[in-house]
Design an enzyme around this catalytic site. Structure first.
Site, PDB file in Angstrom:
ATOM      1  N   ILE A  19      47.166  34.326  16.517  1.00 36.63           N
ATOM      2  CA  ILE A  19      46.305  35.503  16.692  1.00 36.63           C
ATOM      3  C   ILE A  19      46.876  36.719  15.961  1.00 36.63           C
ATOM      4  CG2 ILE A  19      47.262  36.399  18.884  1.00 36.63           C
ATOM      5  CD1 ILE A  19      43.545  36.160  17.782  1.00 36.63           C
ATOM      6  N   SER A  41      59.866  38.421  15.200  1.00 38.42           N
ATOM      7  CA  SER A  41      59.483  37.016  15.146  1.00 38.42           C
ATOM      8  C   SER A  41      60.699  36.168  14.895  1.00 38.42           C
ATOM      9  CB  SER A  41      58.471  36.795  14.011  1.00 38.42           C
ATOM     10  OG  SER A  41      58.317  35.419  13.761  1.00 38.42           O
ATOM     11  N   ARG A  42      60.787  35.062  15.622  1.00 41.00           N
ATOM     12  CA  ARG A  42      61.908  34.146  15.437  1.00 41.00           C
ATOM     13  C   ARG A  42      61.754  33.341  14.158  1.00 41.00           C
ATOM     14  NH1 ARG A  42      60.605  31.135  20.746  1.00 41.00           N
ATOM     15  NH2 ARG A  42      58.749  31.072  19.468  1.00 41.00           N
ATOM     16  N   LYS A  95      45.382  39.028  25.654  1.00 42.57           N
ATOM     17  CA  LYS A  95      44.855  38.426  26.865  1.00 42.57           C
ATOM     18  C   LYS A  95      45.438  37.020  27.029  1.00 42.57           C
ATOM     19  CE  LYS A  95      42.551  35.314  26.118  1.00 42.57           C
ATOM     20  NZ  LYS A  95      42.649  33.982  25.428  1.00 42.57           N
ATOM     21  N   ASP A 173      42.230  29.551  28.977  1.00 39.95           N
ATOM     22  CA  ASP A 173      42.682  30.464  27.915  1.00 39.95           C
ATOM     23  C   ASP A 173      41.472  30.988  27.132  1.00 39.95           C
ATOM     24  OD1 ASP A 173      44.927  31.629  26.111  1.00 39.95           O
ATOM     25  OD2 ASP A 173      43.586  30.565  24.748  1.00 39.95           O
TER      26      ASP A 173
HETATM   27  P1  NAP Z   1      50.683  30.941  19.062  1.00 37.76           P
HETATM   28  O1  NAP Z   1      50.021  30.637  17.760  1.00 37.76           O
HETATM   29  O2  NAP Z   1      51.393  29.863  19.769  1.00 37.76           O
HETATM   30  O3  NAP Z   1      51.627  32.179  18.791  1.00 37.76           O
HETATM   31  C1  NAP Z   1      52.440  32.733  19.771  1.00 37.76           C
HETATM   32  C2  NAP Z   1      53.717  33.216  19.129  1.00 37.76           C
HETATM   33  O4  NAP Z   1      54.556  33.734  20.149  1.00 37.76           O
HETATM   34  C3  NAP Z   1      54.543  32.123  18.467  1.00 37.76           C
HETATM   35  O5  NAP Z   1      54.146  31.924  17.138  1.00 37.76           O
HETATM   36  C4  NAP Z   1      55.934  32.675  18.559  1.00 37.76           C
HETATM   37  O6  NAP Z   1      56.089  33.645  17.557  1.00 37.76           O
HETATM   38  C5  NAP Z   1      55.914  33.427  19.864  1.00 37.76           C
HETATM   39  N1  NAP Z   1      56.451  32.590  20.945  1.00 37.76           N
HETATM   40  C6  NAP Z   1      56.063  31.367  21.309  1.00 37.76           C
HETATM   41  N2  NAP Z   1      56.793  30.927  22.356  1.00 37.76           N
HETATM   42  C7  NAP Z   1      57.654  31.908  22.640  1.00 37.76           C
HETATM   43  C8  NAP Z   1      58.683  32.042  23.584  1.00 37.76           C
HETATM   44  N3  NAP Z   1      58.964  31.073  24.456  1.00 37.76           N
HETATM   45  N4  NAP Z   1      59.389  33.177  23.606  1.00 37.76           N
HETATM   46  C9  NAP Z   1      59.107  34.154  22.721  1.00 37.76           C
HETATM   47  N5  NAP Z   1      58.135  34.069  21.776  1.00 37.76           N
HETATM   48  C10 NAP Z   1      57.437  32.956  21.751  1.00 37.76           C
HETATM   49  O7  NAP Z   1      49.618  31.524  20.084  1.00 37.76           O
HETATM   50  P2  NAP Z   1      48.342  32.450  19.779  1.00 37.76           P
HETATM   51  O8  NAP Z   1      47.140  31.620  19.605  1.00 37.76           O
HETATM   52  O9  NAP Z   1      48.675  33.437  18.737  1.00 37.76           O
HETATM   53  O10 NAP Z   1      48.169  33.128  21.217  1.00 37.76           O
HETATM   54  C11 NAP Z   1      49.028  34.146  21.676  1.00 37.76           C
HETATM   55  C12 NAP Z   1      48.264  34.931  22.725  1.00 37.76           C
HETATM   56  O11 NAP Z   1      47.094  35.471  22.097  1.00 37.76           O
HETATM   57  C13 NAP Z   1      47.761  34.061  23.896  1.00 37.76           C
HETATM   58  O12 NAP Z   1      47.856  34.753  25.094  1.00 37.76           O
HETATM   59  C14 NAP Z   1      46.302  33.807  23.551  1.00 37.76           C
HETATM   60  O13 NAP Z   1      45.492  33.652  24.705  1.00 37.76           O
HETATM   61  C15 NAP Z   1      45.937  35.089  22.818  1.00 37.76           C
HETATM   62  N6  NAP Z   1      44.798  34.902  21.918  1.00 37.76           N
HETATM   63  C16 NAP Z   1      44.751  33.843  21.053  1.00 37.76           C
HETATM   64  C17 NAP Z   1      43.612  33.656  20.265  1.00 37.76           C
HETATM   65  C18 NAP Z   1      43.487  32.524  19.276  1.00 37.76           C
HETATM   66  O14 NAP Z   1      42.408  32.343  18.698  1.00 37.76           O
HETATM   67  N7  NAP Z   1      44.531  31.748  18.995  1.00 37.76           N
HETATM   68  C19 NAP Z   1      42.553  34.541  20.356  1.00 37.76           C
HETATM   69  C20 NAP Z   1      42.674  35.637  21.195  1.00 37.76           C
HETATM   70  C21 NAP Z   1      43.794  35.801  21.975  1.00 37.76           C
HETATM   71  P3  NAP Z   1      57.379  33.704  16.609  1.00 37.76           P
HETATM   72  O15 NAP Z   1      57.535  32.339  16.037  1.00 37.76           O
HETATM   73  O16 NAP Z   1      56.927  34.721  15.630  1.00 37.76           O
HETATM   74  O17 NAP Z   1      58.547  34.148  17.433  1.00 37.76           O
END
Ligand code: NAP
Length: 313
Positions: A19, A41-42, A95, A173
């Site tokens: 996101i 970011s890690r 969210k 989610d």
């Molecule tokens: P994602 O692709 O898994 O990204 C989350 C990022 O958070 C990871 O790339 C990592 O970033 C970091 N992370 C993951 N595990 C972690 C941990 N244990 N400790 C610290 N950092 C950690 O997920 P996403 O889809 O972007 O979703 C993130 C949030 O946005 C969720 O709450 C989701 O509901 C919301 N969201 C997502 C979407 C969608 O379409 N995907 C839409 C709206 C809202 P680094 O590698 O950079 O550290």
């Protein structure tokens, strides 16, 4: 009331996953009054933007950063938000606002203590059909509501193991986005009366959920969330009213009244969301509405649980 700002808010994105890349970077660039000054970011770096490996590093080494957008999974966000608020940063939460409802209270307390903005975002509430639908429904009797929020988890959440862990919410989610719209457009509070949840035998979060809500008038509100949808994806809310059928489709990008288009706009949820954040910071205000998360917590409380076939990515 805070003094008017002259310089843009210097913001850092924390967690550079799907996101953050898909929406936040472009939305920040498109919003006057805020600029992307760093990422924590890690795994990722962004050309031309300061990089820190962790939030802790950022907080100790970058006093010029004024705000953070937490784009990490919900299970780790509370500790990050608390640390950022205590360090005097404004905080924007993706969210859902938390992995539990109660973990938000210390964040609200910290934001009051420090005078910093806490913004629990609901991006779907910025979809173009939402405010027109709210205005329409304020002026008629509602007979029933039907929500279909069905998408293919393999397409939209590839490799996101956290979504299947406790606090990751599974199909809620995306489903919570529908609930964020529902709770915005309905003229009266709604409450959950029944939930049926389907848990894959190898996962700790549901892959599908059927929910019944009502309100003080007894209106039936049915929501069906499913992560197993292939082919056409469905993010629709249909409301039968005394003035005809109102349909929000494509996640709230389109609005129809008895089949006739009322709104059909290009989705621009995240620029609107950042505009709101800039306003809140300017006003020295916060915006935290936990209602959609409360409904999800209720579903886990009263939901009947079926075990279904295992899910593998
Ligand atoms: P994602 O692709 O898994 O990204 C989350 C990022 O958070 C990871 O790339 C990592 O970033 C970091 N992370 C993951 N595990 C972690 C941990 N244990 N400790 C610290 N950092 C950690 O997920 P996403 O889809 O972007 O979703 C993130 C949030 O946005 C969720 O709450 C989701 O509901 C919301 N969201 C997502 C979407 C969608 O379409 N995907 C839409 C709206 C809202 P680094 O590698 O950079 O550290």
């Amino acid at each position: 009331m805070a003094a008017p700002r002259l310089a843009p808010i210097r913001l850092a994105i924390v967690g550079f996953g799907k996101i953050a890349r898909d929406q936040h970077v472009a939305a920040i660039a498109a919003t006057p009054g805020i600029e992307l000054a760093a990422i924590a970011s890690r795994n990722a770096e962004l050309e031309g933007v300061a990089h820190f490996t962790t939030l802790e590093e950022l907080l100790s080494q970058a006093p010029e950063i004024e705000a953070v957008a937490l784009c990490t999974p919900p299970q780790v966000r509370q500790a990050q938000a608390l640390a950022a608020l205590r360090a005097g940063k404004h905080v924007l939460l993706e969210k859902p606002p938390g992995a539990t409802v109660s973990e938000i209270a210390p964040l609200i307390a910290a934001s009051r203590l420090t005078g910093k903005t806490l913004y629990a975002t609901w991006h779907s509430r910025h979809a173009p059909a939402v405010e027109p639908a709210r205005a329409f429904l304020a002026g008629c009797d509602i007979r029933s509501v039907r929500i279909d929020w069905k998408e293919d988890v393999r397409v939209w959440h590839p490799g996101q193991g956290w979504i299947w862990e406790p606090g990751g919410l599974g199909v809620f989610d995306p489903g919570i986005n529908a609930l964020s719209i529902l709770t915005r457009i309905m003229p009266r509070p709604v409450f959950l009366t029944r939930a049926d949840l389907a848990f894959p035998s190898n996962r700790a979060a549901p892959i599908a959920a059927n929910l019944d809500f009502t309100d003080e008038t007894g209106v039936l509100i049915r929501a069906e969330f499913d992560f197993r949808q292939t082919g056409d994806q469905t993010w629709d809310i249909r409301v039968e009213t005394s003035k005809g059928t109102l349909t929000l489709s494509s996640g709230g990008a389109k609005l129809f009244h008895d089949g006739q288009p009322m709104v059909d706009e290009v989705e621009a949820e995240y620029p609107a969301l950042y505009q709101r954040f800039v306003e809140l910071v300017g006003q020295g205000a916060s915006d935290v509405d936990l209602t959609p998360l409360v409904h999800v917590a209720d579903a886990f409380m009263i939901g009947r649980r079926d075990v279904v076939e295992p899910f593998d990515d």
